[in-house]
Structures are given as C-alpha cells and as structure tokens.
Design an enzyme around this catalytic site. Sequence first.
Site, PDB file in Angstrom:
ATOM      1  N   GLU A 137       4.513 -47.311 -76.401  1.00 47.97           N
ATOM      2  CA  GLU A 137       3.261 -47.788 -74.788  1.00 47.97           C
ATOM      3  C   GLU A 137       0.997 -47.198 -76.292  1.00 47.97           C
ATOM      4  O   GLU A 137       1.165 -47.179 -74.629  1.00 47.97           O
ATOM      5  CB  GLU A 137       3.084 -47.074 -73.718  1.00 47.97           C
TER       6      GLU A 137
HETATM    7  C1  TNX Z   1       8.212 -44.994 -69.865  1.00 50.30           C
HETATM    8  S1  TNX Z   1       9.842 -45.295 -71.660  1.00 50.30           S
HETATM    9  C2  TNX Z   1       7.657 -44.166 -70.747  1.00 50.30           C
HETATM   10  C3  TNX Z   1       7.091 -42.219 -70.256  1.00 50.30           C
HETATM   11  C4  TNX Z   1       7.072 -42.731 -68.861  1.00 50.30           C
HETATM   12  C5  TNX Z   1       8.360 -42.656 -67.783  1.00 50.30           C
HETATM   13  C6  TNX Z   1       8.548 -42.266 -67.106  1.00 50.30           C
HETATM   14  C7  TNX Z   1       9.024 -44.353 -73.572  1.00 50.30           C
HETATM   15  C8  TNX Z   1       8.777 -43.969 -74.418  1.00 50.30           C
HETATM   16  N1  TNX Z   1       7.724 -43.991 -71.830  1.00 50.30           N
HETATM   17  O1  TNX Z   1       6.033 -41.976 -70.547  1.00 50.30           O
HETATM   18  O2  TNX Z   1       7.313 -41.094 -68.682  1.00 50.30           O
HETATM   19  O3  TNX Z   1       8.717 -44.227 -68.866  1.00 50.30           O
HETATM   20  O4  TNX Z   1      10.082 -43.121 -66.759  1.00 50.30           O
END
Ligand code: TNX
Length: 495
Positions: free
Chosen positions: A292
């Site tokens: 992300e």
């Molecule tokens: C996605 S999927 C994230 C996290 C959040 C989470 C909450 C991923 C690698 N990162 O930053 O905490 O969703 O479900």
Amino acid sequence: MPRFTILIVITLLLGGCAPTPIGTTMKTATVIPRPVSQIDGSGTLDLSGATAAGPLAELTGLPTSDSANVVLALGGNQKPGGYSLEVTTDGVTIEAADEPGLFAGIQSFKQLTIDGVAHVTRIDDFPRFEYRGAMLDVARHFFAVPDVKRYIDDIAMLKLNYLHLHLTDDQGWRLQIDSWPALTEIGASTQVNGGGGGFYTKADYREIVAYAASKYITIVPEIDVPGHTNAALSAYPELNCDGVAPAPYEGIEVGFSSLCINSERTYEFLDDVIREVVELTPGPYIHLGGDESLATTESDYLAFVARATSLAAAHGKTIIGWHEMGRSTQLPAGTIGQYWNFTTPQEEHGEHTLAFVEQGGRVIMSPGDVAYLDMRYPPDAQEARTSEFGLVWANGPTSVREAYEWDPAALIDGIGEQQLLGIEAPIWTETLTAIDDIEFMAFPRIAAIAEIAWSPAGGSWSEFEPRLAAFGTHLDAAGVRYYRTPEVSWIAAAS
Ligand code: TNX
C-alpha cells in the site's frame, strides 16, 4: 552421519499395576490440526489423579502418573517437523526426527488427554507446509511482552511455528533502534485513537525471541517500508522529501506516507535499522513490508524495492515482502512474497505474486477474505463484540467455516503446493486494544487456518466442526477467551 540421539527417556514405572479407569465417561479425543493418520485402538491410559510435577509435567503441562511409561525419543526417521505417537494402556511414546517434531507430538498428546485420560491410539503425522504462521500488528495498538507471550502460548497449541511481528507503521514505531533513538523516543508514543503506545527495548525483544524459541516458534520482524512510515517520518523529518516532520498519526487510513526515495539518508537509515534488527533476530527472515505505498510513484517504488531488498540481503537474511513487491523484477533470488488479496485474485494481484516464483522465491498465503483474523465475524445478537471489533474490507464478515474452506494451492495459476512456503493468519489491530480482543478474533478461526497449514488438503467442515467443538474444552482449560460462535456445537463448559 546418522543421528540416533535419545533426547529424553522418562520411564516412570514405580507403581505395580496398570491403571484401570472405572466408570469414566469416555469422550472422543481428537486433534487439531487433523493428523495425517490416526488409528484408535481399545482401552485407555489413565494419568488422572497424579501430581502435576516431574519432567513430563514440565514438558507437557500434564499431570504425570507414577504408573505410566512415558518415552520421548529423538532420532527417528519421521519427516521434518513430524512425529509418531502411540498411546497404550500403560504409557505413551512420542518419537520424532527433530525437536520441533517432538514438540508437535506433545501438543497432540495434550489434546488427546481429557480429564487425565487418553484413548489408546496411534498417530503418524507431519506438516503439509514448513511455514505455519500468525502475524500480530503491534503498531496500530501496542501489545506488551506478556501479551505477546500469551499469544505465543496460544498459537503453539496449534503447531504454528512462525510469529510475524508487524513492528512499524504510520501509528507507531515499536522497536528500539540505538542508532536512531527518536524512532521510539518520539515515534512510539502514539497508537490508534491515542492512549500512549509503547515499544520493545532490545531486551524485551530478545525475551520475546527466546520465549518463542522455547516453543519452537521463530520470530519474523517486519519493518514496513517505504509506505506506512509516518511514525518514522515524524521522528526524523530528514527522511521526508520536504524535510518537514508530519504530525503524529492516530487514525486508521493507509497509503499516505513515504520515505524519501531519492535521498541517500533514507538508505543510511534503512541500513542501520536492518543491521540492528538482524543482530536481534536469529531466524532466517526479515519482512520489509512494501504494501500500500500509494504515496510513492511507480518508478520510485521500483527503485526503492531494488535497493532496499539488496541491502537487506547483504545482511544475510531472506526477505519477505507483501505481494506488491512482486512489481519489481529485481528481487534478490529466493525472496518470499506474502499474498493478502482475495481467494479469487483481483486485477494484477495474482501476477505480482507469481513474480516472486519467477524470481526463484516462494509464497506465503494470507488471503484477506479467509485468513485475516481482524475481519469481523458474522453479526451475533448474543455477542456484542461481533459488531464492535474488526473491519470488513476483505469481503468481511468472515465465518469460521469460510476460514476453513479454501485450498492455498488452488488460488493462483502457477502457484501450487511446490511454490508455497506456507500459510499465515495476520491480525491487524486498528480496532483491537487488549489481548482478550486478540484471542476473541483469533479463536476459533486460527484453528481453521492452522489446519490448512498443517494437515493434508481435503478436509471437510462436517468432519472439522466436531473436532473444533472438542478443542473448545482445551481452550477453556488454557483460559483462552475464544468466541463460542453458534456455527460450532460447543461442548458445555464445566461449571
Ligand atoms: C491491509 S493487506 C493492510 C494493513 C491494514 C489491514 C486491515 C496489508 C498488507 N495491509 O495495513 O491494517 O488491511 O485489515
């Protein structure tokens, strides 16, 4: 050289006659994760009424009987991490090729023993995947050492052997780094919705590593870069391209922060942090996040991933990254991708994951819609926490049955059994503040994930559900505050 070391042979044959359980109501004794093979015989072994002392008690937490033969033997020809276990009317023998296997056998024996009595049975067992993990997010909310130890106890019962700690994020930096002290002096004082945060000193972290190792669990530290870095940027503005410290962040948005990709200072920082983390970490892996990074341009992201991963590889560890890192074609050989998208991959997520395999690596499966333990449970009018805790973005709510009914080797074309290092169940803590909340969200769904990680493919819900109901008795005994979901016909708790 063949090794035939007998680790421990405890023969306690002090009493004269074999125990005869009289009037015992027999309950079915089953094991989670489901063993490769279990063949029941007739008769029982009675360890009840014995004192909780002695070497077996220390190893197993079970009371020992002075009339039982207990043999724990190392040096057999079982598969790595596997064991064979035989309960007879006068004793138990657990044999394994290695210590993790012996430990796994002991976990099974504990589940076979109800009120001090075990059925005569023979188990031959070994894991499907070598990496069977749980992840705890200690960044969104901080969890102190005793909480982490408790979670280690919880997951050890299920034969999980890796604990991934998500140590850094926008909301907090949780590990002392001597060469960059403000990371914790400033960056650890925040967490989601306030309340002060916290961090692990190096001594704390070593204590966690050692405690985990005593249960054959390896810690995987994650330093999430280049996004998810607001806490580091607010502590060291020089890591931000405009040189200005951003305000500390206690919300739950993602994707707004980035290290400055074209600044040499960023790589000095990263090299120092990785060196110190590697010094504290005996396990083979370091996780560099990479998810992300929405505030980083594509070319910057690729330049960063190439440099950051080669730098970490130079410190001698195998790198794990969230599957977005597979956008890079310059990963060090053997880099492991962790897949978080859905059981039916959306858009390019499957391709990015396959890119790790094409570069000589393997994959850890953590599909968000079945393996994310922070997804809500289906709403339950009897249990308010099902609507208080958790997120829903990954096709939530997620039932126990959904957490059970998937096959990791059938999700992405080109990623089958051989390409999988294993399975991991992450728990993100935006909505979770206490270890009780963690246990509630994790149990019983983590039992489903652990079975997928350990047991041969092809389990069925109708066969799993009664075993899970029986496992509840052991969770009760261990004091785990699990969710007694109406999906499972739990055995009434002893009052
Ligand atoms: C996605 S999927 C994230 C996290 C959040 C989470 C909450 C991923 C690698 N990162 O930053 O905490 O969703 O479900």
